[in-house]
Enzyme design. Sequence first.
Site, PDB file in Angstrom:
ATOM      1  N   ARG A   1       0.832  -1.188   0.000  1.00 38.94           N
ATOM      2  CA  ARG A   1       0.000   0.000   0.000  1.00 38.94           C
ATOM      3  C   ARG A   1       0.878   1.253   0.000  1.00 38.94           C
ATOM      4  O   ARG A   1       2.052   1.208   0.345  1.00 38.94           O
ATOM      5  CB  ARG A   1      -0.965  -0.001   1.189  1.00 38.94           C
ATOM      6  CG  ARG A   1      -0.323  -0.172   2.523  1.00 38.94           C
ATOM      7  CD  ARG A   1      -1.293  -0.672   3.627  1.00 38.94           C
ATOM      8  NE  ARG A   1      -2.537   0.026   3.635  1.00 38.94           N
ATOM      9  CZ  ARG A   1      -3.733  -0.552   3.390  1.00 38.94           C
ATOM     10  NH1 ARG A   1      -3.798  -1.854   3.150  1.00 38.94           N
ATOM     11  NH2 ARG A   1      -4.828   0.139   3.400  1.00 38.94           N
TER      12      ARG A   1
ATOM     13  N   GLY B   1       6.745  -2.168  -4.566  1.00 39.96           N
ATOM     14  CA  GLY B   1       6.861  -1.384  -3.341  1.00 39.96           C
ATOM     15  C   GLY B   1       5.811  -0.278  -3.241  1.00 39.96           C
ATOM     16  O   GLY B   1       5.094   0.023  -4.202  1.00 39.96           O
ATOM     17  N   HIS B   2       5.775   0.363  -2.090  1.00 39.68           N
ATOM     18  CA  HIS B   2       4.779   1.392  -1.800  1.00 39.68           C
ATOM     19  C   HIS B   2       4.932   2.569  -2.764  1.00 39.68           C
ATOM     20  O   HIS B   2       6.032   2.936  -3.157  1.00 39.68           O
ATOM     21  CB  HIS B   2       4.903   1.857  -0.352  1.00 39.68           C
ATOM     22  CG  HIS B   2       6.233   2.414   0.009  1.00 39.68           C
ATOM     23  ND1 HIS B   2       7.305   1.613   0.314  1.00 39.68           N
ATOM     24  CD2 HIS B   2       6.678   3.683   0.130  1.00 39.68           C
ATOM     25  CE1 HIS B   2       8.336   2.373   0.609  1.00 39.68           C
ATOM     26  NE2 HIS B   2       8.003   3.634   0.503  1.00 39.68           N
ATOM     27  N   ASN B   3       3.812   3.126  -3.131  1.00 37.08           N
ATOM     28  CA  ASN B   3       3.732   4.341  -3.962  1.00 37.08           C
ATOM     29  C   ASN B   3       4.053   4.118  -5.432  1.00 37.08           C
ATOM     30  O   ASN B   3       4.041   5.083  -6.212  1.00 37.08           O
ATOM     31  CB  ASN B   3       4.656   5.459  -3.442  1.00 37.08           C
ATOM     32  CG  ASN B   3       4.326   5.888  -2.032  1.00 37.08           C
ATOM     33  OD1 ASN B   3       3.227   5.667  -1.562  1.00 37.08           O
ATOM     34  ND2 ASN B   3       5.279   6.492  -1.349  1.00 37.08           N
TER      35      ASN B   3
ATOM     36  N   SER C   1       8.023   3.921  -4.960  1.00 37.31           N
ATOM     37  CA  SER C   1       7.813   5.143  -5.738  1.00 37.31           C
ATOM     38  C   SER C   1       8.366   5.097  -7.149  1.00 37.31           C
ATOM     39  O   SER C   1       8.712   6.128  -7.725  1.00 37.31           O
ATOM     40  CB  SER C   1       8.396   6.360  -5.001  1.00 37.31           C
ATOM     41  OG  SER C   1       7.798   6.496  -3.732  1.00 37.31           O
TER      42      SER C   1
END
Lengths: 363, 363, 363
Positions: free
Chosen positions: B237, B258-260, B278
């Site tokens: 998330r 991974g996140h973002n 990201s």
Amino acid sequence: MTYTVQDIAAALGCEAAGATDISIEAVREPAEAGPEHLALAMKPEFAETLSQGRARAALLWTGADWQALGLEAAIFAQRPRFALAGLSQMMDPGARYPQGIHPTAVIDPSAEIGEGVTIGPLAMVGPNAVIGARSVIGPQCYIGAEVRLGGDALLHAQVTVAHGVTIGAHFMAQSGARIGSDGFSFVTPEKSGAERARETLGDQGEAKAQSWARIHSLGGVTIGNDVEVGSNTCIDRGTVRDTVIGDGTKIDNLVQIGHNCIIGKDCLICGHVGFAGSVKTGNNCVFGGQTGIADNLFIGDNVISGGGTTILSNVPSGRVMLGYPATKMDVQTESYKAIRRLPRLMRDVAALKKAVSKQGESD
Amino acid sequence: MTYTVQDIAAALGCEAAGATDISIEAVREPAEAGPEHLALAMKPEFAETLSQGRARAALLWTGADWQALGLEAAIFAQRPRFALAGLSQMMDPGARYPQGIHPTAVIDPSAEIGEGVTIGPLAMVGPNAVIGARSVIGPQCYIGAEVRLGGDALLHAQVTVAHGVTIGAHFMAQSGARIGSDGFSFVTPEKSGAERARETLGDQGEAKAQSWARIHSLGGVTIGNDVEVGSNTCIDRGTVRDTVIGDGTKIDNLVQIGHNCIIGKDCLICGHVGFAGSVKTGNNCVFGGQTGIADNLFIGDNVISGGGTTILSNVPSGRVMLGYPATKMDVQTESYKAIRRLPRLMRDVAALKKAVSKQGESD
Amino acid sequence: MTYTVQDIAAALGCEAAGATDISIEAVREPAEAGPEHLALAMKPEFAETLSQGRARAALLWTGADWQALGLEAAIFAQRPRFALAGLSQMMDPGARYPQGIHPTAVIDPSAEIGEGVTIGPLAMVGPNAVIGARSVIGPQCYIGAEVRLGGDALLHAQVTVAHGVTIGAHFMAQSGARIGSDGFSFVTPEKSGAERARETLGDQGEAKAQSWARIHSLGGVTIGNDVEVGSNTCIDRGTVRDTVIGDGTKIDNLVQIGHNCIIGKDCLICGHVGFAGSVKTGNNCVFGGQTGIADNLFIGDNVISGGGTTILSNVPSGRVMLGYPATKMDVQTESYKAIRRLPRLMRDVAALKKAVSKQGESD
């Protein structure tokens, strides 16, 4: 369960000496061993730490001077690590799953459950599945429709075996192993950039946006006898025929075995290894951790790859491989050394250019 | 379910010839095919093995001489692998999960369950979750609070979708997929050695022991339509906004997103690929197995990476990448060749030095 | 739950300015923020997008001109990412698992369940397990026999903790984490090709087909306080003693930690990292994604590895490593540059050879 030193030596087929009636409850590293333990001092450097513990007995290498080590009894092994295999099996208390068929398990009435089978709490067994005698299906496992699982299997908690998978005897799977997920196989309506880049070794031509159509996996997975599969490892089903894992092959955690692969017998496949689709390997191969093998390759018998090797072409039998892209280990080692010397080589060439240019002038 | 050869050809939009009323129960590779099977002989080299089986009908390439191959009927495909997509969908019997809402499933009364939904044994659906019509939640799945899952989804056994995740229509997830776990985001009270090493490209300055404080993931995950996620793959998330997966993107097993991250549309992401946090990608990218992409990078449209590629900087659209660190494939190939020739180059330079030094003396 | 700007600033130990009684419901990126949100504009480049949203208040860097940014209130942080840790914790609504012991959970009567513990639906807790106060065992988790789990733990759905594992306080595990699976340890009756290849650096001698005998894992896993383990990550049990994870260490998704490893305190281990067996690391290390560490190595304190690094030998404290095989980052960077210049170097040497040969003739 306790054993005497003599019991253990007999079970391992090893010689014993001294007070072989000493009772052993468990094994320990030498420094942590108490009088009820068998210390594992299988090399001289481990034996040095015996004095930090209180072991009365130890597993030693053949020819060790056990009395000089202050022991009252000893077992001698020609190949101590091999002796440890048998010893650790004797001493393993196991996971202690509740025995028998747990009332919270959901079992289709058409499933055939062999004699002495354990099915843990909250597990599910689908229609027409066949579970061999004495097999243990751990808690929260999923066994799909039409699965055939041989006898004496041990599936730890939360393993999934999808529909139509066939597995031999003495199978072992660690938690989170996924046997028989769909293969990763997609195709675009027209030739994709990736297909073109393969053909041209790098030129994908004019890129065109296309969506991917799914090729369903109609095959299953066939696994031989005495196979082990690690935690969170994935073995995908085949497209038309089964993906195959040979007898005696052992697979570590987080390994990916793509659709249609045929893995040979008695291979050792370490953590994070990835086989793309349709790879075929021989027998007795050892793949080091994080090795990657591109799709449709053929790997011979007795191939060994070092950790992190990326195999992008076929490998003949008996090769020891390393590097990215993989080459024979000695070629790779030579390359690494040469790369380290490159900066010096560049200075040498610069100096040579200067010298030659000066000599040219002086000619 | 059985089909005639004519049925199949019509469904695939292909031409058929011969006794097109032959009944087909399943597809097989040519050598394994019986009279009730459609043999897949989509290239001349596969057709050679037709004589080892007993197929009466086969899927062939356009223009193949089916009668010379000993067949009674044939279907012809311009792009046989694309025809296989439709054919395999027709022939897939599926996982045969028990239909409907199983009594052992634990479903929060506030969840909205669409028409014709299946929720398998021992699955759980949390508060305020919304499950679209005709979706199948496999056995032992977990659907968290406030999840919105579109229609016609298929989640195989033991998938987890954490709270607040939003997923479009026609989603498919293989066993052990983890959608919406927390991002891996930690920070030290003062600048860490890793932060300093990044800034200086290698010098972390004076190392100071600090503990890590957790940055909680307040965002969720938003997944488009027609997305597939493989076994044991993880999509984390976002920290503040959602991690995003575009329409039509297909993700293999054991992938880490991974996140973002914002992943584009119609991308293909193979096994063991890892996206650090990201990363933003364009559309129609293909990432080969074990590719790694460092955090905060931007990858253009139609980028392709070969197996094992490590991407450490931004990649413009249309590039085909390879190597560690990744470069354009042709640059990498040239480097590999040059490295193989390095030992000879070193011998050449040594000989040159000797020759030049001798010439210097003789001057 | 809502907070005033003043509440938040006080909790974070930061200065606030302006209308600090504004109510905040959640945090958002500047462009997505409404009047009820705190915008995260922790760098000037993020602040530029404030005008695209409707935030009345923002978290800014120390010294930012909040009024010029059109805000009514602001919080100033010296190290904004560190402030975000505290802020995100305040704002996290969590997974909202049903509280208390769910009636569908299967709990052995001999298990000791602490005060205020939650055990989710369809979870299982084995005999003699001890669960510390206020810990949350998510839905469908498995806790084995004799596990000791400290207080205030949070295990998300479908985590497995195998028998005999010991875990400290404040443990957090994401879905699919596997703690305490068996180690991957096998031995052949006679010396294997892989053993010989290691000794000789590449020559496995005459290959002999042998089967693998299993070495059982008699040890467990000991995990310190404040440790986090990501989704589908595997930490294997030790052979004789426990595998150890130090206090404060954070582990990302899909990581493999082999049997007998001893990981230090406050380390950060990113996605897809693999530790082969018996690796020992110091404290405060950071391992970038897809790093691999070969077995039996020793890694010092404060070691950092870049993404995709393959560590094949011991690493002293304080080193920043990169590459395959890993070297100090600056050495690796120099090698990469040199490799890129290799084709030119080869042309230079060819030209030199010609020049020298010509000069030789002219002598």
